[in-house]
Design a protein around this motif. Structure first.
Motif, mmCIF file in Angstrom:
data_model
loop_
_atom_site.group_PDB
_atom_site.id
_atom_site.type_symbol
_atom_site.label_atom_id
_atom_site.label_comp_id
_atom_site.label_asym_id
_atom_site.label_seq_id
_atom_site.Cartn_x
_atom_site.Cartn_y
_atom_site.Cartn_z
ATOM 1 N N THR A 271 -23.009 51.519 -64.844
ATOM 2 C CA THR A 271 -22.190 51.542 -63.622
ATOM 3 C C THR A 271 -20.718 51.250 -63.895
ATOM 4 O O THR A 271 -19.864 51.571 -63.082
ATOM 5 N N GLY A 272 -20.428 50.628 -65.040
ATOM 6 C CA GLY A 272 -19.051 50.180 -65.258
ATOM 7 C C GLY A 272 -18.706 49.053 -64.291
ATOM 8 O O GLY A 272 -19.565 48.517 -63.582
ATOM 9 N N TRP A 273 -17.465 48.686 -64.271
ATOM 10 C CA TRP A 273 -17.007 47.620 -63.378
ATOM 11 C C TRP A 273 -16.367 48.241 -62.148
ATOM 12 O O TRP A 273 -15.467 49.073 -62.256
ATOM 13 N N ARG A 274 -16.840 47.847 -60.976
ATOM 14 C CA ARG A 274 -16.349 48.412 -59.713
ATOM 15 C C ARG A 274 -15.820 47.268 -58.828
ATOM 16 O O ARG A 274 -16.430 46.196 -58.747
ATOM 17 N N ARG A 275 -14.711 47.534 -58.161
ATOM 18 C CA ARG A 275 -14.075 46.529 -57.298
ATOM 19 C C ARG A 275 -14.694 46.579 -55.898
ATOM 20 O O ARG A 275 -14.697 47.622 -55.250
ATOM 21 N N VAL A 276 -15.197 45.426 -55.433
ATOM 22 C CA VAL A 276 -15.828 45.306 -54.117
ATOM 23 C C VAL A 276 -15.095 44.207 -53.344
ATOM 24 O O VAL A 276 -14.722 43.180 -53.920
ATOM 25 N N HIS A 277 -14.917 44.416 -52.047
ATOM 26 C CA HIS A 277 -14.156 43.469 -51.224
ATOM 27 C C HIS A 277 -15.056 42.797 -50.195
ATOM 28 O O HIS A 277 -15.956 43.432 -49.624
ATOM 29 N N TYR A 278 -14.799 41.505 -49.969
ATOM 30 C CA TYR A 278 -15.446 40.739 -48.902
ATOM 31 C C TYR A 278 -14.383 40.336 -47.894
ATOM 32 O O TYR A 278 -13.310 39.855 -48.268
ATOM 33 N N ARG A 279 -14.654 40.533 -46.603
ATOM 34 C CA ARG A 279 -13.755 40.091 -45.539
ATOM 35 C C ARG A 279 -14.245 38.753 -45.013
ATOM 36 O O ARG A 279 -15.389 38.645 -44.550
ATOM 37 N N LEU A 280 -13.381 37.740 -45.063
ATOM 38 C CA LEU A 280 -13.752 36.423 -44.575
ATOM 39 C C LEU A 280 -13.461 36.300 -43.086
ATOM 40 O O LEU A 280 -12.773 37.142 -42.494
ATOM 41 N N ALA A 281 -13.970 35.239 -42.470
ATOM 42 C CA ALA A 281 -13.818 35.062 -41.024
ATOM 43 C C ALA A 281 -12.364 34.900 -40.625
ATOM 44 O O ALA A 281 -11.972 35.262 -39.514
ATOM 45 N N ASP A 282 -11.518 34.337 -41.511
ATOM 46 C CA ASP A 282 -10.105 34.147 -41.174
ATOM 47 C C ASP A 282 -9.257 35.387 -41.413
ATOM 48 O O ASP A 282 -8.040 35.349 -41.301
ATOM 49 N N SER B 172 -8.876 37.006 -44.262
ATOM 50 C CA SER B 172 -8.440 37.183 -45.644
ATOM 51 C C SER B 172 -9.448 38.044 -46.408
ATOM 52 O O SER B 172 -10.572 38.292 -45.958
ATOM 53 N N ASP B 173 -9.027 38.471 -47.596
ATOM 54 C CA ASP B 173 -9.814 39.416 -48.380
ATOM 55 C C ASP B 173 -10.088 38.798 -49.753
ATOM 56 O O ASP B 173 -9.191 38.240 -50.388
ATOM 57 N N VAL B 174 -11.354 38.876 -50.221
ATOM 58 C CA VAL B 174 -11.726 38.367 -51.546
ATOM 59 C C VAL B 174 -12.228 39.550 -52.373
ATOM 60 O O VAL B 174 -13.261 40.139 -52.053
ATOM 61 N N PRO B 175 -11.518 39.916 -53.452
ATOM 62 C CA PRO B 175 -11.976 41.015 -54.307
ATOM 63 C C PRO B 175 -12.884 40.495 -55.432
ATOM 64 O O PRO B 175 -12.588 39.494 -56.083
ATOM 65 N N ILE B 176 -14.000 41.173 -55.649
ATOM 66 C CA ILE B 176 -14.948 40.822 -56.709
ATOM 67 C C ILE B 176 -15.171 42.075 -57.557
ATOM 68 O O ILE B 176 -15.407 43.166 -57.021
ATOM 69 N N LEU B 177 -15.108 41.907 -58.880
ATOM 70 C CA LEU B 177 -15.360 43.023 -59.798
ATOM 71 C C LEU B 177 -16.823 42.950 -60.247
ATOM 72 O O LEU B 177 -17.234 41.990 -60.914
ATOM 73 N N TYR B 178 -17.634 43.979 -59.846
ATOM 74 C CA TYR B 178 -19.085 43.956 -60.097
ATOM 75 C C TYR B 178 -19.482 44.997 -61.146
ATOM 76 O O TYR B 178 -18.864 46.079 -61.260
ATOM 77 N N SER B 179 -20.538 44.626 -61.865
ATOM 78 C CA SER B 179 -21.267 45.590 -62.688
ATOM 79 C C SER B 179 -22.754 45.355 -62.427
ATOM 80 O O SER B 179 -23.179 44.198 -62.257
ATOM 81 N N GLN C 2 -5.130 38.759 -58.899
ATOM 82 C CA GLN C 2 -4.258 39.196 -57.808
ATOM 83 C C GLN C 2 -3.022 38.318 -57.709
ATOM 84 O O GLN C 2 -1.910 38.811 -57.511
ATOM 85 N N ARG C 3 -3.235 36.981 -57.824
ATOM 86 C CA ARG C 3 -2.088 36.078 -57.756
ATOM 87 C C ARG C 3 -1.117 36.337 -58.897
ATOM 88 O O ARG C 3 0.102 36.288 -58.713
ATOM 89 N N LEU C 4 -1.657 36.616 -60.083
ATOM 90 C CA LEU C 4 -0.795 36.911 -61.220
ATOM 91 C C LEU C 4 0.004 38.185 -60.973
ATOM 92 O O LEU C 4 1.218 38.235 -61.234
ATOM 93 N N ILE C 5 -0.665 39.215 -60.438
ATOM 94 C CA ILE C 5 0.039 40.469 -60.147
ATOM 95 C C ILE C 5 1.112 40.244 -59.087
ATOM 96 O O ILE C 5 2.240 40.743 -59.210
ATOM 97 N N SER C 6 0.775 39.465 -58.040
ATOM 98 C CA SER C 6 1.761 39.184 -56.990
ATOM 99 C C SER C 6 2.952 38.422 -57.555
ATOM 100 O O SER C 6 4.104 38.697 -57.207
ATOM 101 N N ALA C 7 2.667 37.461 -58.457
ATOM 102 C CA ALA C 7 3.770 36.704 -59.065
ATOM 103 C C ALA C 7 4.638 37.616 -59.922
ATOM 104 O O ALA C 7 5.878 37.501 -59.911
ATOM 105 N N GLN C 8 4.003 38.523 -60.678
ATOM 106 C CA GLN C 8 4.781 39.461 -61.489
ATOM 107 C C GLN C 8 5.637 40.374 -60.618
ATOM 108 O O GLN C 8 6.809 40.629 -60.927
#
Length: 478
Positions: A87-98, A100-107, A131-137
Motif C-alpha cells: 500500500t505504501g504510505w498514505r496520508r489520512v486526516h482526522y477531524r477533531l471536535a474543535d 482542528s485537523d490531525v494528519p496520520i501517515l498510514y501503511s 507539519q509544524r516544521l514545515i510551517s516554521a520553515q
C-alpha cells in the motif's frame, strides 16, 4: 524491497503479545482490522494524540472514523492490503471536535496464515511535528523574503536620497557606509571616505560641535542639530548635521544626516529651541490637538487626542478620517469642514467624540484652515466640556437627564443614541402635559389626575420626579 532472509530462525517463537509490543512501539497509531475493514483492536502510543475517542472505534468501520475526504484513501488501502499489494504510505486526516485537523501517515499489511481469513494491520505515524516544521520553515522563508524586500527598499532610499547619510561605528567614529550624496558633499569617493574617521572635512570648531552632538545623542538619545561648513577646502558649504543612535548585531552605530542648505535658506530653516519647546507643549497639552488634510484624514495628533479616542499610539489614528471619532456616524464633520473651508476659522463647535472602545465625551471644537500651506491642512483643538454642556442643555429642576425643551432634544442628534433621545422626548411630553393639566384645573391635583387618566398616587410620583408644584407632606408620602 528487501525482507528478512530467515525470519523463522532470527525471530524464533515470537508470539502475538511480543508482536503487539513491536507494532505499538513502532507506530504512533496501530489498528487491527478484519476483512470488512472493521476495527478489531487499536493502539495509540502517544499521550498527546487524541483522535475523537479512539477507544470508541472498536466495532466501527475504519472509514467511518476518518475525515470524509480521507475515506476513499482508506478504502483503497484496505483493497490493496487484502490483495497482498504493497500500500505504501498514505496520508489520512482526522477531524477533531474543535475543528482542528490531525494528519496520520498510514501503511497497511495483511497478516495471517495463507488460506485463512487473516487480519489487516494498519500502522500510522503522527505528522503534526512534520507539519509544524514545515510551517516554521515557511514562516522563516516569508520573514527572509520580507527582510530582502526591506533591505532592497533601504538600499534604494539610501542611494537616491538628496541628503547625505553616513553610518558610523560609535566607538571608533569610523565611517562604515556613505551614500552618493554624502560622497558629493565630502568631495571624495567611497574608497577614501569609507573607513575614514568622522568628523572630517570641517574646521576644528565645527568638529567640536559635531563631537558634542554625537556625545549628546549617545548619552541621552538626542541632540540639537548643528550647522557646519563641510567639504573640500576650496568648496565648503553650509550643512545641517543631525544624528541618531541605533544597534545592529550587538554593535552601536550612529546614523548621521547631512542636509545641505541652499543659498536662499536662512536660520529659520532649522527649528529653533523655543519652537521645539512649543511643539513639546502642543504634544503634552491637556486639550486634544489634531492636524488633518483638507478632507479630514488625520496627519498627526497629540497625546490628549489619543486619550480621547482610547488608542495607544499615533500610528493607530494616522490616515483615518477624523469623522470616525467625531459626532454620530461622522455627520458633524461635513458642516465643520465646510465652515472651515469657507471661513477658515471655527470656534466652539459642540459635538461628541467617541473612543475605539465605546466611550463618548462631549467636547467643543475650534478649528483653523491653512489652505495655502504645503500641503494644505486643517487644525483642530478639542476640549472636554462634558460638565459645562450638560449644565447648558439640562435643567436640574426636571430631574437628572431630562432636557428642558424639544429644541434642546434636537441638539442631541449625533451625540446621543436614538433610543435615549426617544426616552427623553417622552419625558418632555409627559412633563408638559402635567403642567397643562395643572394650569387647566387651577392646580387641583385630583382633577388633574382624572384629566390625565392617572391615579392620584401616580400623579404625585410624577410631580416629585419633575419637581412640579409644592407637595404637602401627605402628598410626598403618597
Amino acid at each position: 524491497m528487501k525482507h528478512f532472509s530467515a525470519p523463522r530462525t532470527s525471530l524464533g517463537d515470537l508470539d502475538a503479545e511480543a508482536a503487539a509490543r513491536v507494532i505499538a512501539a513502532f507506530a504512533d497509531v496501530a489498528l487491527i482490522l478484519d476483512q470488512d475493514g472493521v476495527v478489531c483492536d487499536v493502539s495509540v502510543s502517544k499521550v498527546d494524540l487524541t483522535l475523537n475517542g479512539s477507544a470508541g472505534w472498536l466495532g466501527r468501520p475504519w472509514a467511518d472514523t476518518v475525515a470524509a475526504d480521507s475515506r476513499p484513501m482508506v478504502e483503497t488501502m484496505m483493497r490493496d492490503a487484502l490483495a497482498h499489494t504493497p500500500t505504501g504510505w498514505r496520508r489520512v486526516h482526522y477531524r477533531l471536535a474543535d475543528g482542528s485537523d490531525v494528519p496520520i501517515l498510514y501503511s497497511a499489511l495483511r497478516v495471517g496464515q495463507p488460506g485463512t481469513a487473516g487480519r489487516v494491520v494498519a500502522v500510522g505515524r503522527d505528522l503534526r511535528a512534520q507539519q509544524r516544521l514545515i510551517s516554521a520553515q515557511q514562516a522563516a522563508e516569508r520573514d527572509y523574503a520580507r527582510l530582502r524586500h526591506l533591505e532592497t527598499r533601504y538600499r534604494l532610499l539610501f542611494k537616491l536620497s538628496f541628503e547625505g547619510v553616513v553610518v558610523l561605528d560609535s566607538a571608533s567614529r569610523r565611517i562604515v557606509e556613505a551614500n552618493p550624496a554624502a560622497l558629493t558633499l565630502f568631495g571624495e569617493d567611497s574608497r577614501t571616505l569609507v573607513g575614514g574617521v568622522f568628523p572630517r572635512g570641517v574646521d576644528s570648531e565645527d568638529a567640536d560641535a559635531i563631537e558634542r552632538l554625537l556625545a549628546s545623542v549617545r548619552a541621552v538619545g538626542r541632540g540639537d542639530d548643528v550647522v557646519v561648513r563641510l567639504g573640500p577646502a576650496t568648496d565648503r558649504r553650509d550643512v545641517v548635521v543631525s544624528a541618531a543612535l541605533f544597534r545592529f548585531e550587538k554593535a552601536v552605530h550612529f546614523l548621521v544626516r547631512l542636509m545641505p542648505r541652499t543659498n536662499g535658506a536662512s536660520e529659520g530653516t532649522l527649528i529653533s529651541r523655543p519652537r521645539a519647546r512649543l511643539l513639546e507643549v502642543v504634544d503634552n497639552a491637556p486639550d486634544g490637538i489634531v492636524l488633518t488634510d483638507m478632507d479630514g484624514l488625520i496627519l498627526t495628533a497629540n497625546t490628549a487626542f489619543l486619550d480621547f479616542v482610547q488608542v495607544a499610539t499615533e500610528a493607530q489614528v494616522r490616515g483615518r478620517p477624523l469623522g470616525r471619532f467625531i459626532g454620530r456616524g461622522g455627520a458633524d464633520m461635513t458642516p465643520l469642514i465646510g465652515n472651515l473651508r469657507d471661513l477658515e476659522t471655527v470656534r466652539g463647535f459642540a459635538t461628541t467624540i467617541h473612543g475605539d472602545v465605546g466611550t463618548s465625551t462631549e467636547v467643543s471644537i475650534s478649528g483653523v484652515a491653512i489652505p495655502h500651506g504645503e500641503p494644505p491642512c486643517l487644525g483642530f483643538l478639542i476640549r472636554d466640556v462634558g460638565g459645562r454642556l450638560h449644565g447648558e442643555t439640562r435643567d436640574s429642576s426636571l430631574g437628572p437627564g431630562v432636557p428642558r425643551s424639544v429644541e434642546q432634544l434636537t441638539e442631541l442628534v449625533g451625540r446621543v443614541p436614538l433610543k435615549d433621545i426617544i426616552r427623553d422626548t417622552n419625558d418632555v411630553i409627559e412633563r408638559l402635559c402635567i403642567q397643562a393639566a395643572l394650569e387647566l384645573t387651577g392646580d387641583n391635583r385630583a382633577s388633574a389626575a382624572e384629566m390625565l387618566g392617572l391615579s392620584r398616587q401616580s400623579l404625585y410620583v410624577k410631580l416629585r420626579r419633575y419637581n412640579l408644584g409644592d407637595l404637602t407632606p401627605v402628598e410626598n408620602n403618597a
